[in-house]
Design a protein around this motif. Structure first.
Motif, PDB file in Angstrom:
ATOM      1  N   UNK A 127      -2.808  -2.482   2.090  1.00  0.00           N
ATOM      2  CA  UNK A 127      -1.690  -3.303   2.581  1.00  0.00           C
ATOM      3  C   UNK A 127      -0.328  -2.696   2.257  1.00  0.00           C
ATOM      4  N   UNK A 128      -0.193  -2.173   1.028  1.00  0.00           N
ATOM      5  CA  UNK A 128       1.076  -1.552   0.640  1.00  0.00           C
ATOM      6  C   UNK A 128       1.309  -0.263   1.433  1.00  0.00           C
ATOM      7  N   UNK A 129       0.264   0.565   1.574  1.00  0.00           N
ATOM      8  CA  UNK A 129       0.411   1.807   2.328  1.00  0.00           C
ATOM      9  C   UNK A 129       0.767   1.536   3.788  1.00  0.00           C
ATOM     10  N   UNK A 130       0.194   0.470   4.347  1.00  0.00           N
ATOM     11  CA  UNK A 130       0.511   0.111   5.732  1.00  0.00           C
ATOM     12  C   UNK A 130       1.986  -0.240   5.872  1.00  0.00           C
ATOM     13  N   UNK A 131       2.511  -0.989   4.911  1.00  0.00           N
ATOM     14  CA  UNK A 131       3.923  -1.368   4.949  1.00  0.00           C
ATOM     15  C   UNK A 131       4.818  -0.136   4.782  1.00  0.00           C
ATOM     16  N   UNK A 132       4.412   0.761   3.883  1.00  0.00           N
ATOM     17  CA  UNK A 132       5.193   1.981   3.666  1.00  0.00           C
ATOM     18  C   UNK A 132       5.186   2.847   4.916  1.00  0.00           C
ATOM     19  N   UNK A 133       4.029   2.963   5.570  1.00  0.00           N
ATOM     20  CA  UNK A 133       3.923   3.795   6.770  1.00  0.00           C
ATOM     21  C   UNK A 133       4.838   3.298   7.883  1.00  0.00           C
ATOM     22  N   UNK A 134       5.046   1.998   7.949  1.00  0.00           N
ATOM     23  CA  UNK A 134       5.898   1.421   8.991  1.00  0.00           C
ATOM     24  C   UNK A 134       7.362   1.827   8.840  1.00  0.00           C
ATOM     25  N   UNK A 135       7.753   2.248   7.641  1.00  0.00           N
ATOM     26  CA  UNK A 135       9.160   2.591   7.408  1.00  0.00           C
ATOM     27  C   UNK A 135       9.535   3.939   8.044  1.00  0.00           C
ATOM     28  N   UNK A 136       8.530   4.798   8.278  1.00  0.00           N
ATOM     29  CA  UNK A 136       8.759   6.153   8.792  1.00  0.00           C
ATOM     30  C   UNK A 136       9.605   6.993   7.831  1.00  0.00           C
ATOM     31  N   UNK A 137       9.601   6.595   6.569  1.00  0.00           N
ATOM     32  CA  UNK A 137      10.269   7.380   5.536  1.00  0.00           C
ATOM     33  C   UNK A 137       9.337   8.490   5.039  1.00  0.00           C
ATOM     34  N   UNK A 138       9.889   9.610   4.556  1.00  0.00           N
ATOM     35  CA  UNK A 138       9.045  10.610   3.905  1.00  0.00           C
ATOM     36  C   UNK A 138       8.347   9.995   2.689  1.00  0.00           C
ATOM     37  N   UNK A 139       7.097  10.366   2.481  1.00  0.00           N
ATOM     38  CA  UNK A 139       6.280   9.774   1.424  1.00  0.00           C
ATOM     39  C   UNK A 139       5.714  10.877   0.532  1.00  0.00           C
ATOM     40  N   UNK A 140       5.785  10.668  -0.772  1.00  0.00           N
ATOM     41  CA  UNK A 140       5.097  11.518  -1.738  1.00  0.00           C
ATOM     42  C   UNK A 140       4.096  10.645  -2.471  1.00  0.00           C
ATOM     43  N   UNK A 141       2.841  11.068  -2.511  1.00  0.00           N
ATOM     44  CA  UNK A 141       1.776  10.228  -3.059  1.00  0.00           C
ATOM     45  C   UNK A 141       1.070  10.954  -4.190  1.00  0.00           C
ATOM     46  N   UNK A 142       0.961  10.302  -5.348  1.00  0.00           N
ATOM     47  CA  UNK A 142       0.243  10.855  -6.498  1.00  0.00           C
ATOM     48  C   UNK A 142      -1.237  10.530  -6.401  1.00  0.00           C
ATOM     49  N   UNK A 143      -2.070  11.478  -6.836  1.00  0.00           N
ATOM     50  CA  UNK A 143      -3.518  11.355  -6.638  1.00  0.00           C
ATOM     51  C   UNK A 143      -4.288  11.213  -7.944  1.00  0.00           C
ATOM     52  N   UNK A 144      -3.615  10.749  -9.027  1.00  0.00           N
ATOM     53  CA  UNK A 144      -4.297  10.584 -10.300  1.00  0.00           C
ATOM     54  C   UNK A 144      -5.487   9.634 -10.192  1.00  0.00           C
ATOM     55  N   UNK A 145      -6.619  10.047 -10.759  1.00  0.00           N
ATOM     56  CA  UNK A 145      -7.807   9.194 -10.773  1.00  0.00           C
ATOM     57  C   UNK A 145      -8.497   9.065  -9.435  1.00  0.00           C
ATOM     58  N   UNK A 146      -8.118   9.859  -8.440  1.00  0.00           N
ATOM     59  CA  UNK A 146      -8.704   9.754  -7.105  1.00  0.00           C
ATOM     60  C   UNK A 146      -9.635  10.937  -6.853  1.00  0.00           C
ATOM     61  N   UNK A 147     -10.824  10.633  -6.336  1.00  0.00           N
ATOM     62  CA  UNK A 147     -11.781  11.673  -5.980  1.00  0.00           C
ATOM     63  C   UNK A 147     -11.311  12.369  -4.710  1.00  0.00           C
ATOM     64  N   UNK A 148     -11.928  13.505  -4.411  1.00  0.00           N
ATOM     65  CA  UNK A 148     -11.561  14.212  -3.190  1.00  0.00           C
ATOM     66  C   UNK A 148     -11.875  13.362  -1.969  1.00  0.00           C
ATOM     67  N   UNK A 149     -12.917  12.545  -2.051  1.00  0.00           N
ATOM     68  CA  UNK A 149     -13.243  11.639  -0.943  1.00  0.00           C
ATOM     69  C   UNK A 149     -12.143  10.595  -0.754  1.00  0.00           C
TER      70      UNK A 149
END
Length: 497
Positions: A127-149
């Motif tokens: 839900x948060x990512x969807x709202x962020x995507x709607x802004x069309x702003x540049x996004x930097x996303x941290x991947x801590x604790x996330x698997x490659x999948x």
């Protein structure tokens, strides 16, 4: 948009700037001084939460719930955040915010924040990512604790939403022990997602500046650290930097960029000092006996020894059968030029083609045939021609075409064959019936029967051609000089390279 991300230093305010506007402004000014001193592109990052809705009302004043007391104790209003944002702009730095809820995304938009940062804990908050995507702003996303999948899912989501984004390798341990840093993962993400910028967000010991240098060496284009200002009332945590540490961190990263950088990304830079140094250690060619002009010189007629003088043939340049252009006395240095034969040209272009395949990560296997198309002769191959690797030719046909930098394949058409190109590596411009099409890796272009087409590349290209059966003599060239040649005169076939 990659230019906005590349070479970006991110200063994240440690511990939410203690909930003080004044303290936040002091941090901003301290980071601004570092940015100006080192002439770097820097961002100061804030964290936004609408605490009226972010925390469940039954837990607002609970002291036993992790993070809640800190969040509540460092709370700032929208207006107070706006003051800090304006100070970041006045310091000439990039404004960046990590929003943790949808209301905070709206705050970012109202304040005109330059870049939205997604924290590792929110990286799968759809839900948060969807709202962020709607802004069309540049996004930097941290991947801590996330698997490659997990990261694949996030990548595909942001691509489908047409977002401009970058990934940050991050280990969400505070502080992060050295044995858990896994900086090789930067390489893996760079290979897996070659079209986006990869960075590194560090939480290691603030005194260890080998880590940012290694991150740069691994390919990180963005670096991030927590920063703060200690005083008699404020003690920084074990993973945050004071201004002095932050400046040393920046300097270490800049040193690493200097150490790792190439003058030209597509070509290794070799200095004249380097050439002179190595030449002084090479063996030169000397004749064993007196030799007359015009005489053929064999391997047994020479010996190799140092020193090697200017204009003297080196041991690596010698070939059996070189013709003497003048008389030589025994023990005299041999001064003949390396013969530029078609065989040498073929070897040269094959080595270049193999290197391009290695760099592109394309494996050929063992069952293929290589065809050099040299429409105006091998001497002009690097200007006109292509390397065609024939893999399958049945009712369907598959080829790999290698176009060297600056090389052009002349205008022609096929009457029997229909073909489709997919660019796998590099850049390519295809001209079909006078229409120029610029292709980037992944692009597909079909050429119909009887359509006149040509292709060229600025920096080199490898593309796959899938077609109906390839038929001999089915290439009809516009240039009469090429049309008048038998195909065997403009092609060299290699069974084994």
């Amino acid at each position: 948009m990659k230019q906005m991300f590349n070479d970006l230093f991110i200063f994240e305010m440690a511990n939410s700037h203690q909930g003080s506007v004044e303290h936040g402004l002091d941090i901003v000014h301290a980071m601004g001084k570092i940015a100006r001193k080192h002439n770097i592109k820097a961002a100061v990052k804030l964290q936004y939460r609408n605490l009226d809705t972010f925390i469940h009302p039954d837990y607002v004043n609970r002291e036993d719930i992790p993070h809640v007391p800190r969040f509540m104790g460092t709370r700032l209003t929208y207006e107070q955040f706006s003051v800090i944002v304006e100070a970041i702009r006045e310091e000439g730095m990039v404004t960046m915010v990590t929003p943790f809820d949808e209301d905070s995304v709206e705050w970012c938009m109202d304040q005109g924040i330059d870049i939205i940062k997604v924290a590792s804990c929110s990286a799968l908050d759809w839900p948060l990512l969807t709202q962020i995507a709607k802004t069309h702003k540049p996004v930097i996303l941290s991947t801590g604790g996330k698997s490659i999948s997990d990261i694949d899912k996030i990548y595909n989501f942001l691509v489908h939403k047409n977002c401009e984004f970058a990934f940050m390798h991050c280990v969400a341990e505070y502080p992060t022990p050295m044995e858990h840093l896994q900086l090789d993962f930067i390489n893996k993400m760079s290979r897996r997602y070659p079209n986006i910028t990869i960075g590194y967000s560090g939480h290691e010991n603030p005194e260890d500046n080998t880590v940012p240098m290694l991150a740069i060496a691994k390919g990180a284009k963005i670096l991030e650290r927590h920063v703060g200002l200690p005083n008699e009332k404020i003690t920084l945590n074990a993973y945050s930097m004071n201004p002095e540490q932050a400046e040393r961190w920046v300097q270490a990263a800049l040193n690493a960029k200097t150490i790792c950088s190439m003058k030209n990304e597509s070509k290794k830079y070799i200095t004249q000092d380097e050439i002179d140094s190595l030449h002084s250690l090479m063996r030169g060619v000397y004749v064993k006996r007196d030799i007359q002009a015009g005489e053929t010189i064999a391997r047994d007629d020479v010996f190799f020894a140092m020193p090697c003088f200017d204009k003297q043939m080196t041991s690596g340049e010698f070939y059996d059968g070189v013709a003497a252009s003048r008389d030589y006395k025994a023990k005299e240095q041999l001064q003949e030029k390396k013969k530029l034969s078609d065989i040498n040209l073929v070897r040269s272009v094959i080595h270049d083609a193999k290197g391009m395949l290695y760099e592109a990560g394309i494996a050929l296997g063992n069952d293929f045939e290589v065809e050099l198309s040299h429409h105006y002769g091998m001497q002009h191959f690097r200007q006109f021609g292509a390397i065609i690797i024939n893999i399958i030719n049945r009712e369907y046909c598959k080829k790999l075409i290698i176009v060297l930098p600056g090389q052009k394949h002349p205008l022609h058409a096929h009457k029997v064959k229909e073909e489709t190109f997919q660019l796998l590596y590099g850049d390519m411009q295809v001209c079909i019936e006078g229409n120029m099409i610029n292709m980037t890796p992944g692009d597909i272009q079909t050429v119909l029967r009887s359509e006149n087409h040509s292709f060229t590349s600025v920096n080199g290209a490898i593309f796959e051609e899938v077609s109906t059966t390839h038929v001999r003599n089915d290439s009809y060239y516009e240039d009469e000089k090429i049309r008048s040649l038998d195909p065997i005169e403009r092609k060299t076939i290699l069974r084994n390279w």
